[in-house]
Design a protein around this motif. Structure first.
Motif, mmCIF file in Angstrom:
data_model
loop_
_atom_site.group_PDB
_atom_site.id
_atom_site.type_symbol
_atom_site.label_atom_id
_atom_site.label_comp_id
_atom_site.label_asym_id
_atom_site.label_seq_id
_atom_site.Cartn_x
_atom_site.Cartn_y
_atom_site.Cartn_z
ATOM 1 N N TRP A 213 8.437 -7.523 0.248
ATOM 2 C CA TRP A 213 9.675 -7.917 0.906
ATOM 3 C C TRP A 213 9.538 -7.888 2.424
ATOM 4 C CZ3 TRP A 213 12.381 -10.901 -1.619
ATOM 5 C CH2 TRP A 213 12.798 -10.680 -2.934
ATOM 6 N N ALA A 214 8.725 -6.992 2.969
ATOM 7 C CA ALA A 214 8.491 -6.999 4.416
ATOM 8 C C ALA A 214 7.800 -8.289 4.843
ATOM 9 C CB ALA A 214 7.660 -5.786 4.816
ATOM 10 N N ILE A 215 6.872 -8.758 4.009
ATOM 11 C CA ILE A 215 6.185 -10.021 4.308
ATOM 12 C C ILE A 215 7.175 -11.182 4.278
ATOM 13 C CG2 ILE A 215 4.500 -11.683 3.400
ATOM 14 C CD1 ILE A 215 2.883 -9.216 2.415
ATOM 15 N N ALA A 227 -2.346 -9.159 7.761
ATOM 16 C CA ALA A 227 -2.552 -7.735 8.058
ATOM 17 C C ALA A 227 -2.765 -6.944 6.770
ATOM 18 C CB ALA A 227 -1.365 -7.187 8.830
ATOM 19 N N VAL A 228 -1.993 -7.239 5.736
ATOM 20 C CA VAL A 228 -2.150 -6.534 4.463
ATOM 21 C C VAL A 228 -3.521 -6.828 3.865
ATOM 22 C CG1 VAL A 228 -1.307 -6.385 2.094
ATOM 23 C CG2 VAL A 228 0.312 -6.393 3.993
ATOM 24 N N ARG A 229 -3.911 -8.085 3.856
ATOM 25 C CA ARG A 229 -5.195 -8.473 3.261
ATOM 26 C C ARG A 229 -6.381 -7.875 4.006
ATOM 27 N NH1 ARG A 229 -4.277 -14.981 2.072
ATOM 28 N NH2 ARG A 229 -3.193 -14.728 0.061
ATOM 29 N N GLU A 230 -6.308 -7.849 5.318
ATOM 30 C CA GLU A 230 -7.466 -7.438 6.103
ATOM 31 C C GLU A 230 -7.539 -5.935 6.362
ATOM 32 O OE1 GLU A 230 -7.516 -9.701 9.705
ATOM 33 O OE2 GLU A 230 -8.041 -11.589 8.698
ATOM 34 N N ASP A 231 -6.371 -5.271 6.449
ATOM 35 C CA ASP A 231 -6.373 -3.901 6.959
ATOM 36 C C ASP A 231 -5.870 -2.840 5.991
ATOM 37 O OD1 ASP A 231 -7.257 -4.949 9.406
ATOM 38 O OD2 ASP A 231 -5.202 -5.271 10.104
ATOM 39 N N ALA A 232 -5.031 -3.208 5.035
ATOM 40 C CA ALA A 232 -4.378 -2.184 4.202
ATOM 41 C C ALA A 232 -5.388 -1.317 3.467
ATOM 42 C CB ALA A 232 -3.431 -2.851 3.210
ATOM 43 N N ARG A 242 -0.703 -0.175 2.772
ATOM 44 C CA ARG A 242 -0.160 -1.507 2.474
ATOM 45 C C ARG A 242 1.191 -1.709 3.149
ATOM 46 N NH1 ARG A 242 -1.273 -5.509 -1.322
ATOM 47 N NH2 ARG A 242 -3.113 -4.293 -1.819
ATOM 48 N N VAL A 243 2.040 -0.690 3.079
ATOM 49 C CA VAL A 243 3.369 -0.811 3.663
ATOM 50 C C VAL A 243 3.296 -0.886 5.186
ATOM 51 C CG1 VAL A 243 5.573 0.369 3.956
ATOM 52 C CG2 VAL A 243 4.449 0.370 1.718
#
Length: 317
Positions: A213-215, A227-232, A242-243
């Motif tokens: 939902w943040a995305i 950011a989620v894909r590369e860093d989480a 992830r959050v």
């Protein structure tokens, strides 16, 4: 009234209650649970994972059992079941208090009162405030808002939708135990292992829903997803990473880095390295995003519960 409608109405009423009232200043049920868990720890503590597992089972299991007994008692009346669900939801979610604390720290920083902000930061997270300047405090607040949106709101709604009042109370009990004993201090490295691992498991779906939902609602869907894909995955927590990465991308800021926590220094990976440093104004933006995510998550959980109930009724025909 069908069970799924009772749950939806009760959870909505509980979330509205939190929005209007926040947490009580005295006698909060979660604080009472914390005192009981501390008393149990004094009796059960051993520097051993087995002792910690027993502590977790007794405390979290007791809260879940209490919820199951209360739900069974209230089942005789839809009104009683709705009221119980509303009360349980209001008890376990903490979005309004989260936002109030974050905004209070933001207001102190905006006024140049860094010492006041340092004094309030422990109300929000376990960081060592003395090691942080104004920018570091603002970053810590945004990270805490992101993580606690999942821990204090969305995760509870997910488990409430899955298991009703026992799910609400059981999730919050485990999350509270993780905050109490799940950190890697010398005393809790072994004793708190089971609470920390169980919190990771129970927090998994809520963290992914929060990040999703943040995305979607944060205004920068491509940056947040990147950011989620590369860093989480580089964050030490499978859920907080992830959050926080999703919030970082959605807000256009850079999170992570060096922090002091629980008497130790951690060098965490940078999340959304393309973003700018956190500014004080980003605290308010993070709180607003947190609130949007909470209400969208309630709608998603209610829809999932209703759809599952309809599917079960269809199978039984």
């Amino acid at each position: 009234m069908r069970a799924e409608r009772v749950l939806t109405a009760g959870a909505t009423a509980g979330l509205l209650g939190d929005l209007l009232l926040g947490d009580p200043r005295r006698g909060h049920p979660v604080a009472l649970f914390g005192r009981a868990a501390s008393a149990a720890e004094r009796v059960l503590w051993r520097d051993h994972r087995g002792a910690g597992a027993l502590h977790t089972a007794l405390c979290a299991g007791g809260a879940t059992a209490l919820g199951a007994l209360a739900a069974r008692w209230a089942r005789r009346s839809p009104a009683a079941s709705l009221a119980l669900t509303a009360a349980a939801t209001w008890t376990v979610v903490g979005g309004t208090s989260l936002g109030r604390e974050a905004r209070a720290i933001g207001a102190a920083l905006a006024a140049g009162e860094v010492e006041t902000a340092r004094a309030r930061l422990p109300h929000l997270c376990g960081r060592d405030p003395q090691s942080l300047d104004a920018d570091g405090i603002a970053r810590a607040v945004v990270e805490s808002v992101a993580e606690n949106t999942s821990d204090a709101v969305v995760g509870a709604l997910v488990w409430g939708a899955a298991a009703g009042v026992p799910g609400l109370l059981g999730f919050r009990a485990v999350n509270t135990l993780d905050a109490m004993v799940g950190h890697r201090s010398p005393r809790h490295r072994r004793f708190g292992w089971s609470a920390a691992r169980l919190d990771d498991v129970l927090g998994w779906p809520g963290a992914r829903l929060t990040a999703g939902w943040a995305i979607v609602s944060g205004g920068r869907p491509r940056a947040a997803l990147t950011a989620v894909r590369e860093d989480a995955h580089r964050h030490p927590s499978p859920n907080a990473g992830r959050v926080e990465a999703a919030f970082a991308g959605a807000l256009g800021v850079r999170l992570g880095g060096t922090l002091a926590y629980g008497g130790r220094v951690e060098h965490r990976p940078v999340l959304n390295g393309r973003g700018r440093p956190v500014a004080v104004a980003d605290i308010e933006r993070a709180v607003r995003l947190s609130r949007r995510v909470a209400w969208l998550s309630l709608a998603a959980c209610a829809g999932a519960r209703t759809g599952w109930a309809a599917l079960r009724r269809g199978r039984s025909l």
